[in-house]
Design an enzyme around this catalytic site. Sequence first.
Site, PDB file in Angstrom:
ATOM      1  N   ARG A   1       0.837  -1.205   0.000  1.00  0.00           N
ATOM      2  CA  ARG A   1       0.000   0.000   0.000  1.00  0.00           C
ATOM      3  C   ARG A   1       0.877   1.263   0.000  1.00  0.00           C
ATOM      4  O   ARG A   1       0.539   2.267  -0.620  1.00  0.00           O
ATOM      5  CB  ARG A   1      -0.945  -0.013   1.214  1.00  0.00           C
ATOM      6  CG  ARG A   1      -1.948   1.148   1.193  1.00  0.00           C
ATOM      7  CD  ARG A   1      -3.013   1.017   2.258  1.00  0.00           C
ATOM      8  NE  ARG A   1      -2.467   1.158   3.606  1.00  0.00           N
ATOM      9  CZ  ARG A   1      -3.158   0.967   4.723  1.00  0.00           C
ATOM     10  NH1 ARG A   1      -4.443   0.622   4.659  1.00  0.00           N
ATOM     11  NH2 ARG A   1      -2.597   1.113   5.897  1.00  0.00           N
TER      12      ARG A   1
ATOM     13  N   LYS B   1      -2.509   6.739   1.336  1.00  0.00           N
ATOM     14  CA  LYS B   1      -2.198   7.298   2.659  1.00  0.00           C
ATOM     15  C   LYS B   1      -1.227   8.464   2.480  1.00  0.00           C
ATOM     16  O   LYS B   1      -0.027   8.346   2.746  1.00  0.00           O
ATOM     17  CB  LYS B   1      -1.588   6.194   3.535  1.00  0.00           C
ATOM     18  CG  LYS B   1      -2.306   6.025   4.863  1.00  0.00           C
ATOM     19  CD  LYS B   1      -1.836   4.810   5.600  1.00  0.00           C
ATOM     20  CE  LYS B   1      -1.724   5.068   7.083  1.00  0.00           C
ATOM     21  NZ  LYS B   1      -2.912   5.573   7.737  1.00  0.00           N
TER      22      LYS B   1
ATOM     23  N   GLU C   1     -15.573   7.370   7.821  1.00  0.00           N
ATOM     24  CA  GLU C   1     -14.688   6.642   8.744  1.00  0.00           C
ATOM     25  C   GLU C   1     -14.340   7.539   9.923  1.00  0.00           C
ATOM     26  O   GLU C   1     -14.869   8.639  10.046  1.00  0.00           O
ATOM     27  CB  GLU C   1     -13.429   6.181   7.993  1.00  0.00           C
ATOM     28  CG  GLU C   1     -12.647   7.303   7.360  1.00  0.00           C
ATOM     29  CD  GLU C   1     -11.454   6.863   6.504  1.00  0.00           C
ATOM     30  OE1 GLU C   1     -11.019   5.705   6.601  1.00  0.00           O
ATOM     31  OE2 GLU C   1     -10.956   7.715   5.746  1.00  0.00           O
TER      32      GLU C   1
END
Length: 305
Positions: free
Chosen positions: A58, A157, A191
């Site tokens: 990721r 991210k 979230e």
Amino acid sequence: MDITEKIWMDGELVDWKDAKVHIMTHALHYGGGVFEGLRVYDTARGRAIFRLRDHMRRFFNSAKTIYLDIPYSLDELCEAVKETVRVNGPKADYIRPLAYYGTGVIGLNPVNLPTRVAIACVHMGAYLGEEQQKKGVRLITSSWEKPSNRAAALQAKICGNYINSVLARLEAVHHGADEALMLNSEGNVAEGTGENVFMVKDGRIYTTPLSAGILEGITRNSIMEIARDIGYEVTEKDITRTELYMADEVFMTGTAAEVLPVRMIDEHPIGNGSPGPVTVELQKMFSDIVHGRNEKYMKWLEFVD
Ligand code: PPE
């Protein structure tokens, strides 16, 4: 956060106090960097990193979205993470890889800037407190909207993405809550500031879809797999704020947060206001898995030594 001894910086282990960056670093001004968060756990076979390769994959994919060229291979960085954990001793339980645009020119365009890469370890313990981890957290719904998938690369991210989360977390803290719940522009649940959200209703488990504007959490993915393996139906669907108020159970997942029960949202108790049976079951299973007490999921553990 407790500091550790050494930080891996651009291929070398340097002392904690010497791990410095230049003030003209692009990422410091504009958020042009990407990061990961990983946990290290004690097991009977020694220390293990949870889903190391998945996190580092990721990391590379996040970097790709901002055209940040990481001058190491996936294998090299996985090895560097393990080495950083090894040299920092048993206290280190959380790992923070970071890659970012360095120094060169001023201005938004980073194309000619060098990539810098670092891996730090810290002692984190329970993310939002021991008591909260056991009894559950109190959330408020943030007044800050989560950007849409149109506005930001949310599955990456990226450092700069996190200012929205920081605003929401500050709002929660200033209102005496543990954490903030973030809604998207549709008014649906996205979230937490650093966690994915799950709800239990009538024995079924639900979590928000990527289209709601979330990070595709590795803990979220693990919990979905574990829950299905033990017979739960797990569905990704849009969830409203009201559905959460009326849920039997709500919990959050994240590397730092692990499996975190939610006991209150906007002063509404969730269920009877204490962690429900499904949350407790999954929390226990997750804890067994990360500590190497469940053979079936050993595939997720990368031993350090
Ligand atoms: N959503 C967001 C926005 C997020 O930052 C995280 C991780 C998650 C969901 C859960 O993803 P995963 O860790 O892959 O299950 N947040 C990281 C940063 C926390 C921090 O305070 O820093 C983490 O948990 O490491």
